[in-house]
Design an enzyme around this catalytic site. Structure first.
Site, mmCIF file in Angstrom:
data_model
loop_
_atom_site.group_PDB
_atom_site.id
_atom_site.type_symbol
_atom_site.label_atom_id
_atom_site.label_comp_id
_atom_site.label_asym_id
_atom_site.label_seq_id
_atom_site.Cartn_x
_atom_site.Cartn_y
_atom_site.Cartn_z
ATOM 1 N N HIS A 140 0.828 -1.216 0.000
ATOM 2 C CA HIS A 140 0.000 0.000 0.000
ATOM 3 C C HIS A 140 0.859 1.261 0.000
ATOM 4 O O HIS A 140 0.433 2.307 0.489
ATOM 5 C CB HIS A 140 -0.963 0.024 1.191
ATOM 6 C CG HIS A 140 -1.761 -1.220 1.353
ATOM 7 N ND1 HIS A 140 -2.899 -1.494 0.626
ATOM 8 C CD2 HIS A 140 -1.562 -2.302 2.156
ATOM 9 C CE1 HIS A 140 -3.382 -2.672 0.974
ATOM 10 N NE2 HIS A 140 -2.582 -3.193 1.892
ATOM 11 N N GLU A 274 10.432 7.492 -17.476
ATOM 12 C CA GLU A 274 9.098 8.060 -17.679
ATOM 13 C C GLU A 274 8.562 7.728 -19.069
ATOM 14 O O GLU A 274 7.359 7.454 -19.224
ATOM 15 C CB GLU A 274 9.152 9.573 -17.464
ATOM 16 C CG GLU A 274 9.369 9.962 -16.006
ATOM 17 C CD GLU A 274 9.514 11.453 -15.809
ATOM 18 O OE1 GLU A 274 9.465 11.891 -14.652
ATOM 19 O OE2 GLU A 274 9.683 12.197 -16.800
#
Length: 441
Positions: A140, A274
């Site tokens: 998480h 990216e």
């Protein structure tokens, strides 16, 4: 726009030229073997095709035509005369393009698997040379438990191993030779499809001519496998982006894989990672495009299938490019071991081990979980780490805590005891390395 220019595909299917010629040579040999055309004609056709292939390799171009099939045939007839027109006996462009695509796909999968193996070797290299670095493991996006960095990075090697399996599986279903299906119903000529399959290295021939000329499942399977590879590369890129940020500061990418800002002189942006992350969306789009082209087509061949090639070719090019640049980016990154270890001091990473220790004393795990949860709340209130607790403080929460408890509070100790098969202990990581080396050698 000129309608003939609108339906033309040579601008993108030109890359199939070597495979179109390879299939045509095999077809000509079969026509001769089966005495459908004279042997001397077949030899002239084969020599003509071989000369075209050599000229294409030297950079010469084919004449402008509607597609690669007509362009090759037109050039063949220009070189050897009307006898070149005999090549198209007992075949159609419908089965011809299916063959070209399968031949091309077979070669490209081999190249892609080679790039995957190179990237896997980079992961193995980085893991093997940084065996003892401890980092926080996350669930998480929260600190969870300490793990070895080597264990974490090898997760990507195993993802790629599954990807190789999917490509190999897709290749199996593309290993049926389609030529001889003709337009859709087969041919009345006494051809030998098995002979052509043998010449071209296929395991067998397609069993249904209608299915053959309308089938693009093999392209969908490949692009689907490619999309999943890109998912894995995108997840890797996301972590490299995060880890190289000021907030994490766990790694440094080499300058060649970053770029500066046009306005902020201090910036080194992880642009290569990216772009890889962004390219995943491109391949997902190609998969959706292929499925959309196919979803409403009645049997058998329809011209819509011409549009399968741009998304397929783009997937091949994009995937190969991303794999090729990911390997050196991973292999050359600098790890900041001290920073990774320092991050392990946040988030009470030894809490689970503390609960396991109580469980080993006979306390039900759910009860032990509650005890440690209260211990963590106490530490948060006191603004101290678990390792800073005294035995006296621990025993306020449960009398089963004893002198041995203090050992399990060490983050460095925790990674050594996670020794179940596939776990993060050094012994298990070495086992993984051994298995991976056998798989990628």
């Amino acid at each position: 726009m000129n309608p003939q220019a609108f339906i033309a595909s040579l601008s993108f299917d030109i890359r199939l030229a070597p495979y179109d010629i390879q299939g045509s040579i095999a077809h000509a040999r079969m026509l001769s073997k089966c005495r459908i055309i004279p042997s001397r004609d077949a030899q002239r056709i084969i020599k003509g095709l071989e000369s075209i292939a050599k000229d294409l390799h030297r950079g010469k171009r084919l004449p402008q035509e509607e597609d690669i099939h007509f362009a090759t045939e037109r050039e063949l007839i220009r070189r050897i005369g009307p006898v070149g027109g005999k090549l198209h006996t007992a075949r159609s462009r419908n089965d011809q393009i299916a063959l070209d695509l399968k031949l091309y796909l077979r070669d490209q999968i081999k190249l892609i698997v080679r790039e995957i193996v190179r990237l896997q070797k980079a992961f193995v290299y980085v893991a093997e040379h940084n065996m003892d670095i401890v980092m926080p493991g996350f669930t998480h996006m929260q600190h969870a438990q300490p793990v070895l960095f080597s264990h974490h990075i090898l997760a990507y090697a195993w993802m790629l191993e599954r990807d190789k399996g999917r490509l190999a599986d897709a290749l199996k279903r593309a290993d049926e030779m389609p030529l001889g299906s003709a337009a859709l119903a087969g041919t009345s000529f006494p051809i030998d499809r098995a002979y052509v399959a043998k010449l071209l290295g296929f395991a067998g021939v397609t069993p249904n001519s209608i299915d053959t000329v309308s089938d693009r499942d093999f392209l969908v399977e490949f692009v689907s496998a490619a999309a999943l590879i890109m998912t894995h590369l995108s997840r890797l890129s996301e972590e490299l982006i995060l880890w190289s940020s000021s907030e994490f500061n766990m790694i440094q990418l080499q300058n060649e894989f970053t770029s500066g800002s046009s306005i902020m002189p201090q910036k080194r942006n992880p642009d290569v990672a990216e772009i890889i992350r962004g390219e995943s969306g491109r391949i997902y789009g190609n998969l959706v495009a292929l499925l959309t082209i196919l979803k409403g087509l009645p049997l058998s061949y329809n011209r819509d299938l011409q549009e399968d090639k741009p998304p397929f070719f783009d997937t091949v090019d994009t995937l190969q490019g991303c794999l090729a640049v990911a390997e050196p980016m991973v292999a050359t990154m600098t790890l900041r071991a001290d920073r990774m270890r320092a991050l392990c001091d946040r988030g009470f990473l030894a809490a689970t081990e503390l609960a396991d220790y109580l469980t080993g004393k006979g306390i039900p795990f759910r009860s032990a979980h509650g005890v440690v949860k209260r211990v963590v709340a106490y530490c948060e209130g006191q603004r101290i780490r678990l390792e800073e607790l005294t035995l006296e403080e621990l025993r306020r929460f449960n009398a089963h805590f004893d002198q041995g408890t203090l050992k399990v509070l060490s983050v460095d100790q925790v990674v050594h005891v996670k020794d179940s098969y596939g776990g993060t202990s050094p012994r298990r990581v070495r086992e993984q390395l051994g298995r991976l080396k056998k798989l990628i050698r």
